[in-house]
Design a protein around this motif. Structure first.
Motif, PDB file in Angstrom:
ATOM      1  N   VAL A 110      -5.701   6.942 -25.844  1.00  0.00           N
ATOM      2  CA  VAL A 110      -5.973   5.787 -25.244  1.00  0.00           C
ATOM      3  C   VAL A 110      -4.635   4.971 -25.396  1.00  0.00           C
ATOM      4  O   VAL A 110      -4.198   4.479 -26.146  1.00  0.00           O
ATOM      5  N   PRO A 111      -4.119   4.489 -24.136  1.00  0.00           N
ATOM      6  CA  PRO A 111      -2.910   3.908 -24.057  1.00  0.00           C
ATOM      7  C   PRO A 111      -2.971   2.363 -24.540  1.00  0.00           C
ATOM      8  O   PRO A 111      -3.993   1.876 -24.080  1.00  0.00           O
ATOM      9  N   PRO A 112      -2.153   1.738 -25.325  1.00  0.00           N
ATOM     10  CA  PRO A 112      -2.579   0.505 -25.768  1.00  0.00           C
ATOM     11  C   PRO A 112      -2.651  -0.635 -24.531  1.00  0.00           C
ATOM     12  O   PRO A 112      -3.276  -1.480 -24.477  1.00  0.00           O
ATOM     13  N   GLY A 113      -1.701  -0.285 -23.258  1.00  0.00           N
ATOM     14  CA  GLY A 113      -1.822  -1.185 -22.179  1.00  0.00           C
ATOM     15  C   GLY A 113      -1.323  -2.445 -22.310  1.00  0.00           C
ATOM     16  O   GLY A 113      -0.581  -2.475 -23.265  1.00  0.00           O
ATOM     17  N   ARG A 114      -1.358  -3.037 -21.308  1.00  0.00           N
ATOM     18  CA  ARG A 114      -0.663  -4.595 -21.337  1.00  0.00           C
ATOM     19  C   ARG A 114      -1.845  -5.353 -22.068  1.00  0.00           C
ATOM     20  O   ARG A 114      -2.767  -5.686 -21.255  1.00  0.00           O
ATOM     21  N   SER A 115      -1.482  -5.964 -23.060  1.00  0.00           N
ATOM     22  CA  SER A 115      -2.351  -7.149 -23.719  1.00  0.00           C
ATOM     23  C   SER A 115      -1.465  -8.089 -24.205  1.00  0.00           C
ATOM     24  O   SER A 115      -0.768  -8.047 -24.764  1.00  0.00           O
ATOM     25  N   ASP A 116      -2.139  -9.213 -24.193  1.00  0.00           N
ATOM     26  CA  ASP A 116      -1.583 -10.436 -24.731  1.00  0.00           C
ATOM     27  C   ASP A 116      -1.536 -10.633 -26.041  1.00  0.00           C
ATOM     28  O   ASP A 116      -2.438  -9.907 -26.665  1.00  0.00           O
ATOM     29  N   ARG A 117      -0.477 -11.039 -26.573  1.00  0.00           N
ATOM     30  CA  ARG A 117      -0.380 -11.231 -28.406  1.00  0.00           C
ATOM     31  C   ARG A 117      -1.667 -12.163 -28.729  1.00  0.00           C
ATOM     32  O   ARG A 117      -2.243 -13.006 -27.953  1.00  0.00           O
ATOM     33  N   VAL A 118      -2.191 -11.802 -29.967  1.00  0.00           N
ATOM     34  CA  VAL A 118      -3.107 -12.374 -30.432  1.00  0.00           C
ATOM     35  C   VAL A 118      -2.742 -13.029 -31.696  1.00  0.00           C
ATOM     36  O   VAL A 118      -1.681 -12.786 -32.407  1.00  0.00           O
ATOM     37  N   GLY A 119      -3.366 -14.256 -32.272  1.00  0.00           N
ATOM     38  CA  GLY A 119      -3.096 -14.566 -33.478  1.00  0.00           C
ATOM     39  C   GLY A 119      -3.062 -13.563 -34.705  1.00  0.00           C
ATOM     40  O   GLY A 119      -3.735 -12.476 -34.696  1.00  0.00           O
TER      41      GLY A 119
END
Length: 393
Positions: free
Chosen positions: A207-216
């Motif tokens: 499962v590719p991590p993909g494009r995701s926003d940073r989280v705290g």
């Protein structure tokens, strides 16, 4: 096949979860039922128990008198260990038989009341814990089993507490509401995680991590890593010389993509192929296709080769870097992590860099940051810090 461990305290509603999973198509292996089966009348398990503890542990029909046996071993550590040496291997063997008999595309759920207490969590691809407030459990035990409050409290106190179970849990199902609420939660888990996880595992698909926003910064990242590392260690045994949490999620207080980076040290990259790759894939961490390497530090030298694995679990992205122990890439990953942990100024600078690069190329995300010149400068700073502090990996 996908192996799922299911546990929860007495009165939590674990059996209701097991029943719903079976309705969805799971193959259920009930540890309590197996434990009874291997010491049923006529079995060699029962014969060995009688040989060890005499026929005082039999009832009038020649079956095991569990209360009488419990009275003998409850306060006698040696006797308890003798009993476990008789029953545990048989339970494991029978469980393995039942698992092997399931279809290759099965989701096999092991209902194990003492899963946490006996340390079985790393043997499963996923652990589900059913959690219910103690007052609710006490009420259910009185209503459904006729237990007195004192007896129910003793039974609850004898098991692992909620905090210990949560530490072992990949999924916590809270069961303080209605049965319909619980069924909805199980159904969602089946559709969104268990079924696709089984499919990915069988197909050895990452499962590719993909494009995701940073989280705290997530304070649970270290605990999530610990569960992953325990599974990897169980799968690889001595093939893994060392396992470490690396990358941004290994630096406390640092915002990052919600991807756990794990480093596995091996003797050679040849060791990373073949059986080791199969073991990782079977444990839920398939090989990512293609050739993989790290940009060397400082720039200009040969690429640092590695093997890259990911996760088949759709709910937990992982990058698993297999590097040769004591190699430059292995050392750099550990040194940068520890330098950022120790230097808040560089930690802040790193976070700003990631933000700027992600804003400039949002389709790339964090995957493109390692080629920035800042990393060469950080390498020199980290080397100086390592020399000054006497740091060793």
């Amino acid at each position: 096949m996908l192996r799922v461990g299911l546990t929860g305290g007495i009165g939590s509603g674990k059996s209701a979860v097991a029943a719903r999973l079976v309705e969805r198509g799971a193959v259920l292996i009930d540890a309590d039922q197996v434990a009874r089966e291997v010491v049923a009348p006529g079995t060699d398990g029962l014969a060995e128990i009688v040989a060890a503890f005499s026929d005082r542990v039999l009832d009038a029909d020649g079956a095991l008198d569990r209360a009488a046996l419990g009275a003998l071993v409850f306060a006698d550590e040696a006797a308890r260990r003798r009993l476990e040496s008789i029953t545990h291997p048989r339970v494991r063997a029978r469980t393995a038989e039942l698992t092997a008999a399931a279809a290759p595309d099965s989701i096999v759920v092991n209902d194990v009341p003492l899963l946490v207490e006996v340390g079985l969590a790393p043997t499963y691809h996923l652990v589900i814990v059913v959690q219910t407030a103690v007052p609710t459990r006490l009420e259910r035990l009185a209503r459904a089993r006729g237990m007195s409050r004192a007896d129910a409290e003793r039974r609850i106190a004898a098991q692992a507490d909620d905090a210990r179970r949560r530490a072992a849990a990949d999924v916590v199902l809270t069961n303080d509401g209605s049965l319909a609420d619980l069924h909805d939660a199980v159904d969602a888990l089946w559709v969104r995680r268990l079924s696709p996880y089984e499919d990915n595992l069988r197909e050895r698909r990452v499962v590719p991590p993909g494009r995701s926003d940073r989280v705290g910064a997530d304070e649970t990242w270290p605990a999530q890593y610990a569960r992953l590392a325990a599974r990897i260690r169980h799968a690889l045994g001595s093939h893994a010389l060392r396992i470490d949490h690396i990358g941004s999620t290994a630096v406390p207080g640092l915002a990052a993509q919600d991807v756990i980076d794990v480093q596995v040290a091996v003797s050679s990259l040849a060791d990373a192929d073949g059986a080791l790759a199969d073991r990782l894939a079977n444990a839920g961490f398939p090989r990512v296709p293609g050739q993989w390497w790290d940009d060397p530090r400082p720039a200009g030298s040969d690429r640092w080769q590695k093997r890259l694995h990911g996760s088949a679990d759709p709910a937990r992205p992982v990058r698993l870097h297999v590097r040769v122990a004591d190699s430059p890439g292995w050392r750099y990953a550990l040194m940068m992590r520890d330098h950022l942990r120790a230097d808040p100024d560089q930690r802040s600078a790193y976070l700003l860099l990631k933000r700027d690069l992600a804003d400039a190329a949002p389709e790339v995300g964090e995957s493109g940051t390692a080629s920035d010149p800042w990393f060469d400068e950080e390498y020199l700073r980290a080397e100086q810090w390592a020399e000054q502090t006497g740091w060793r990996p």
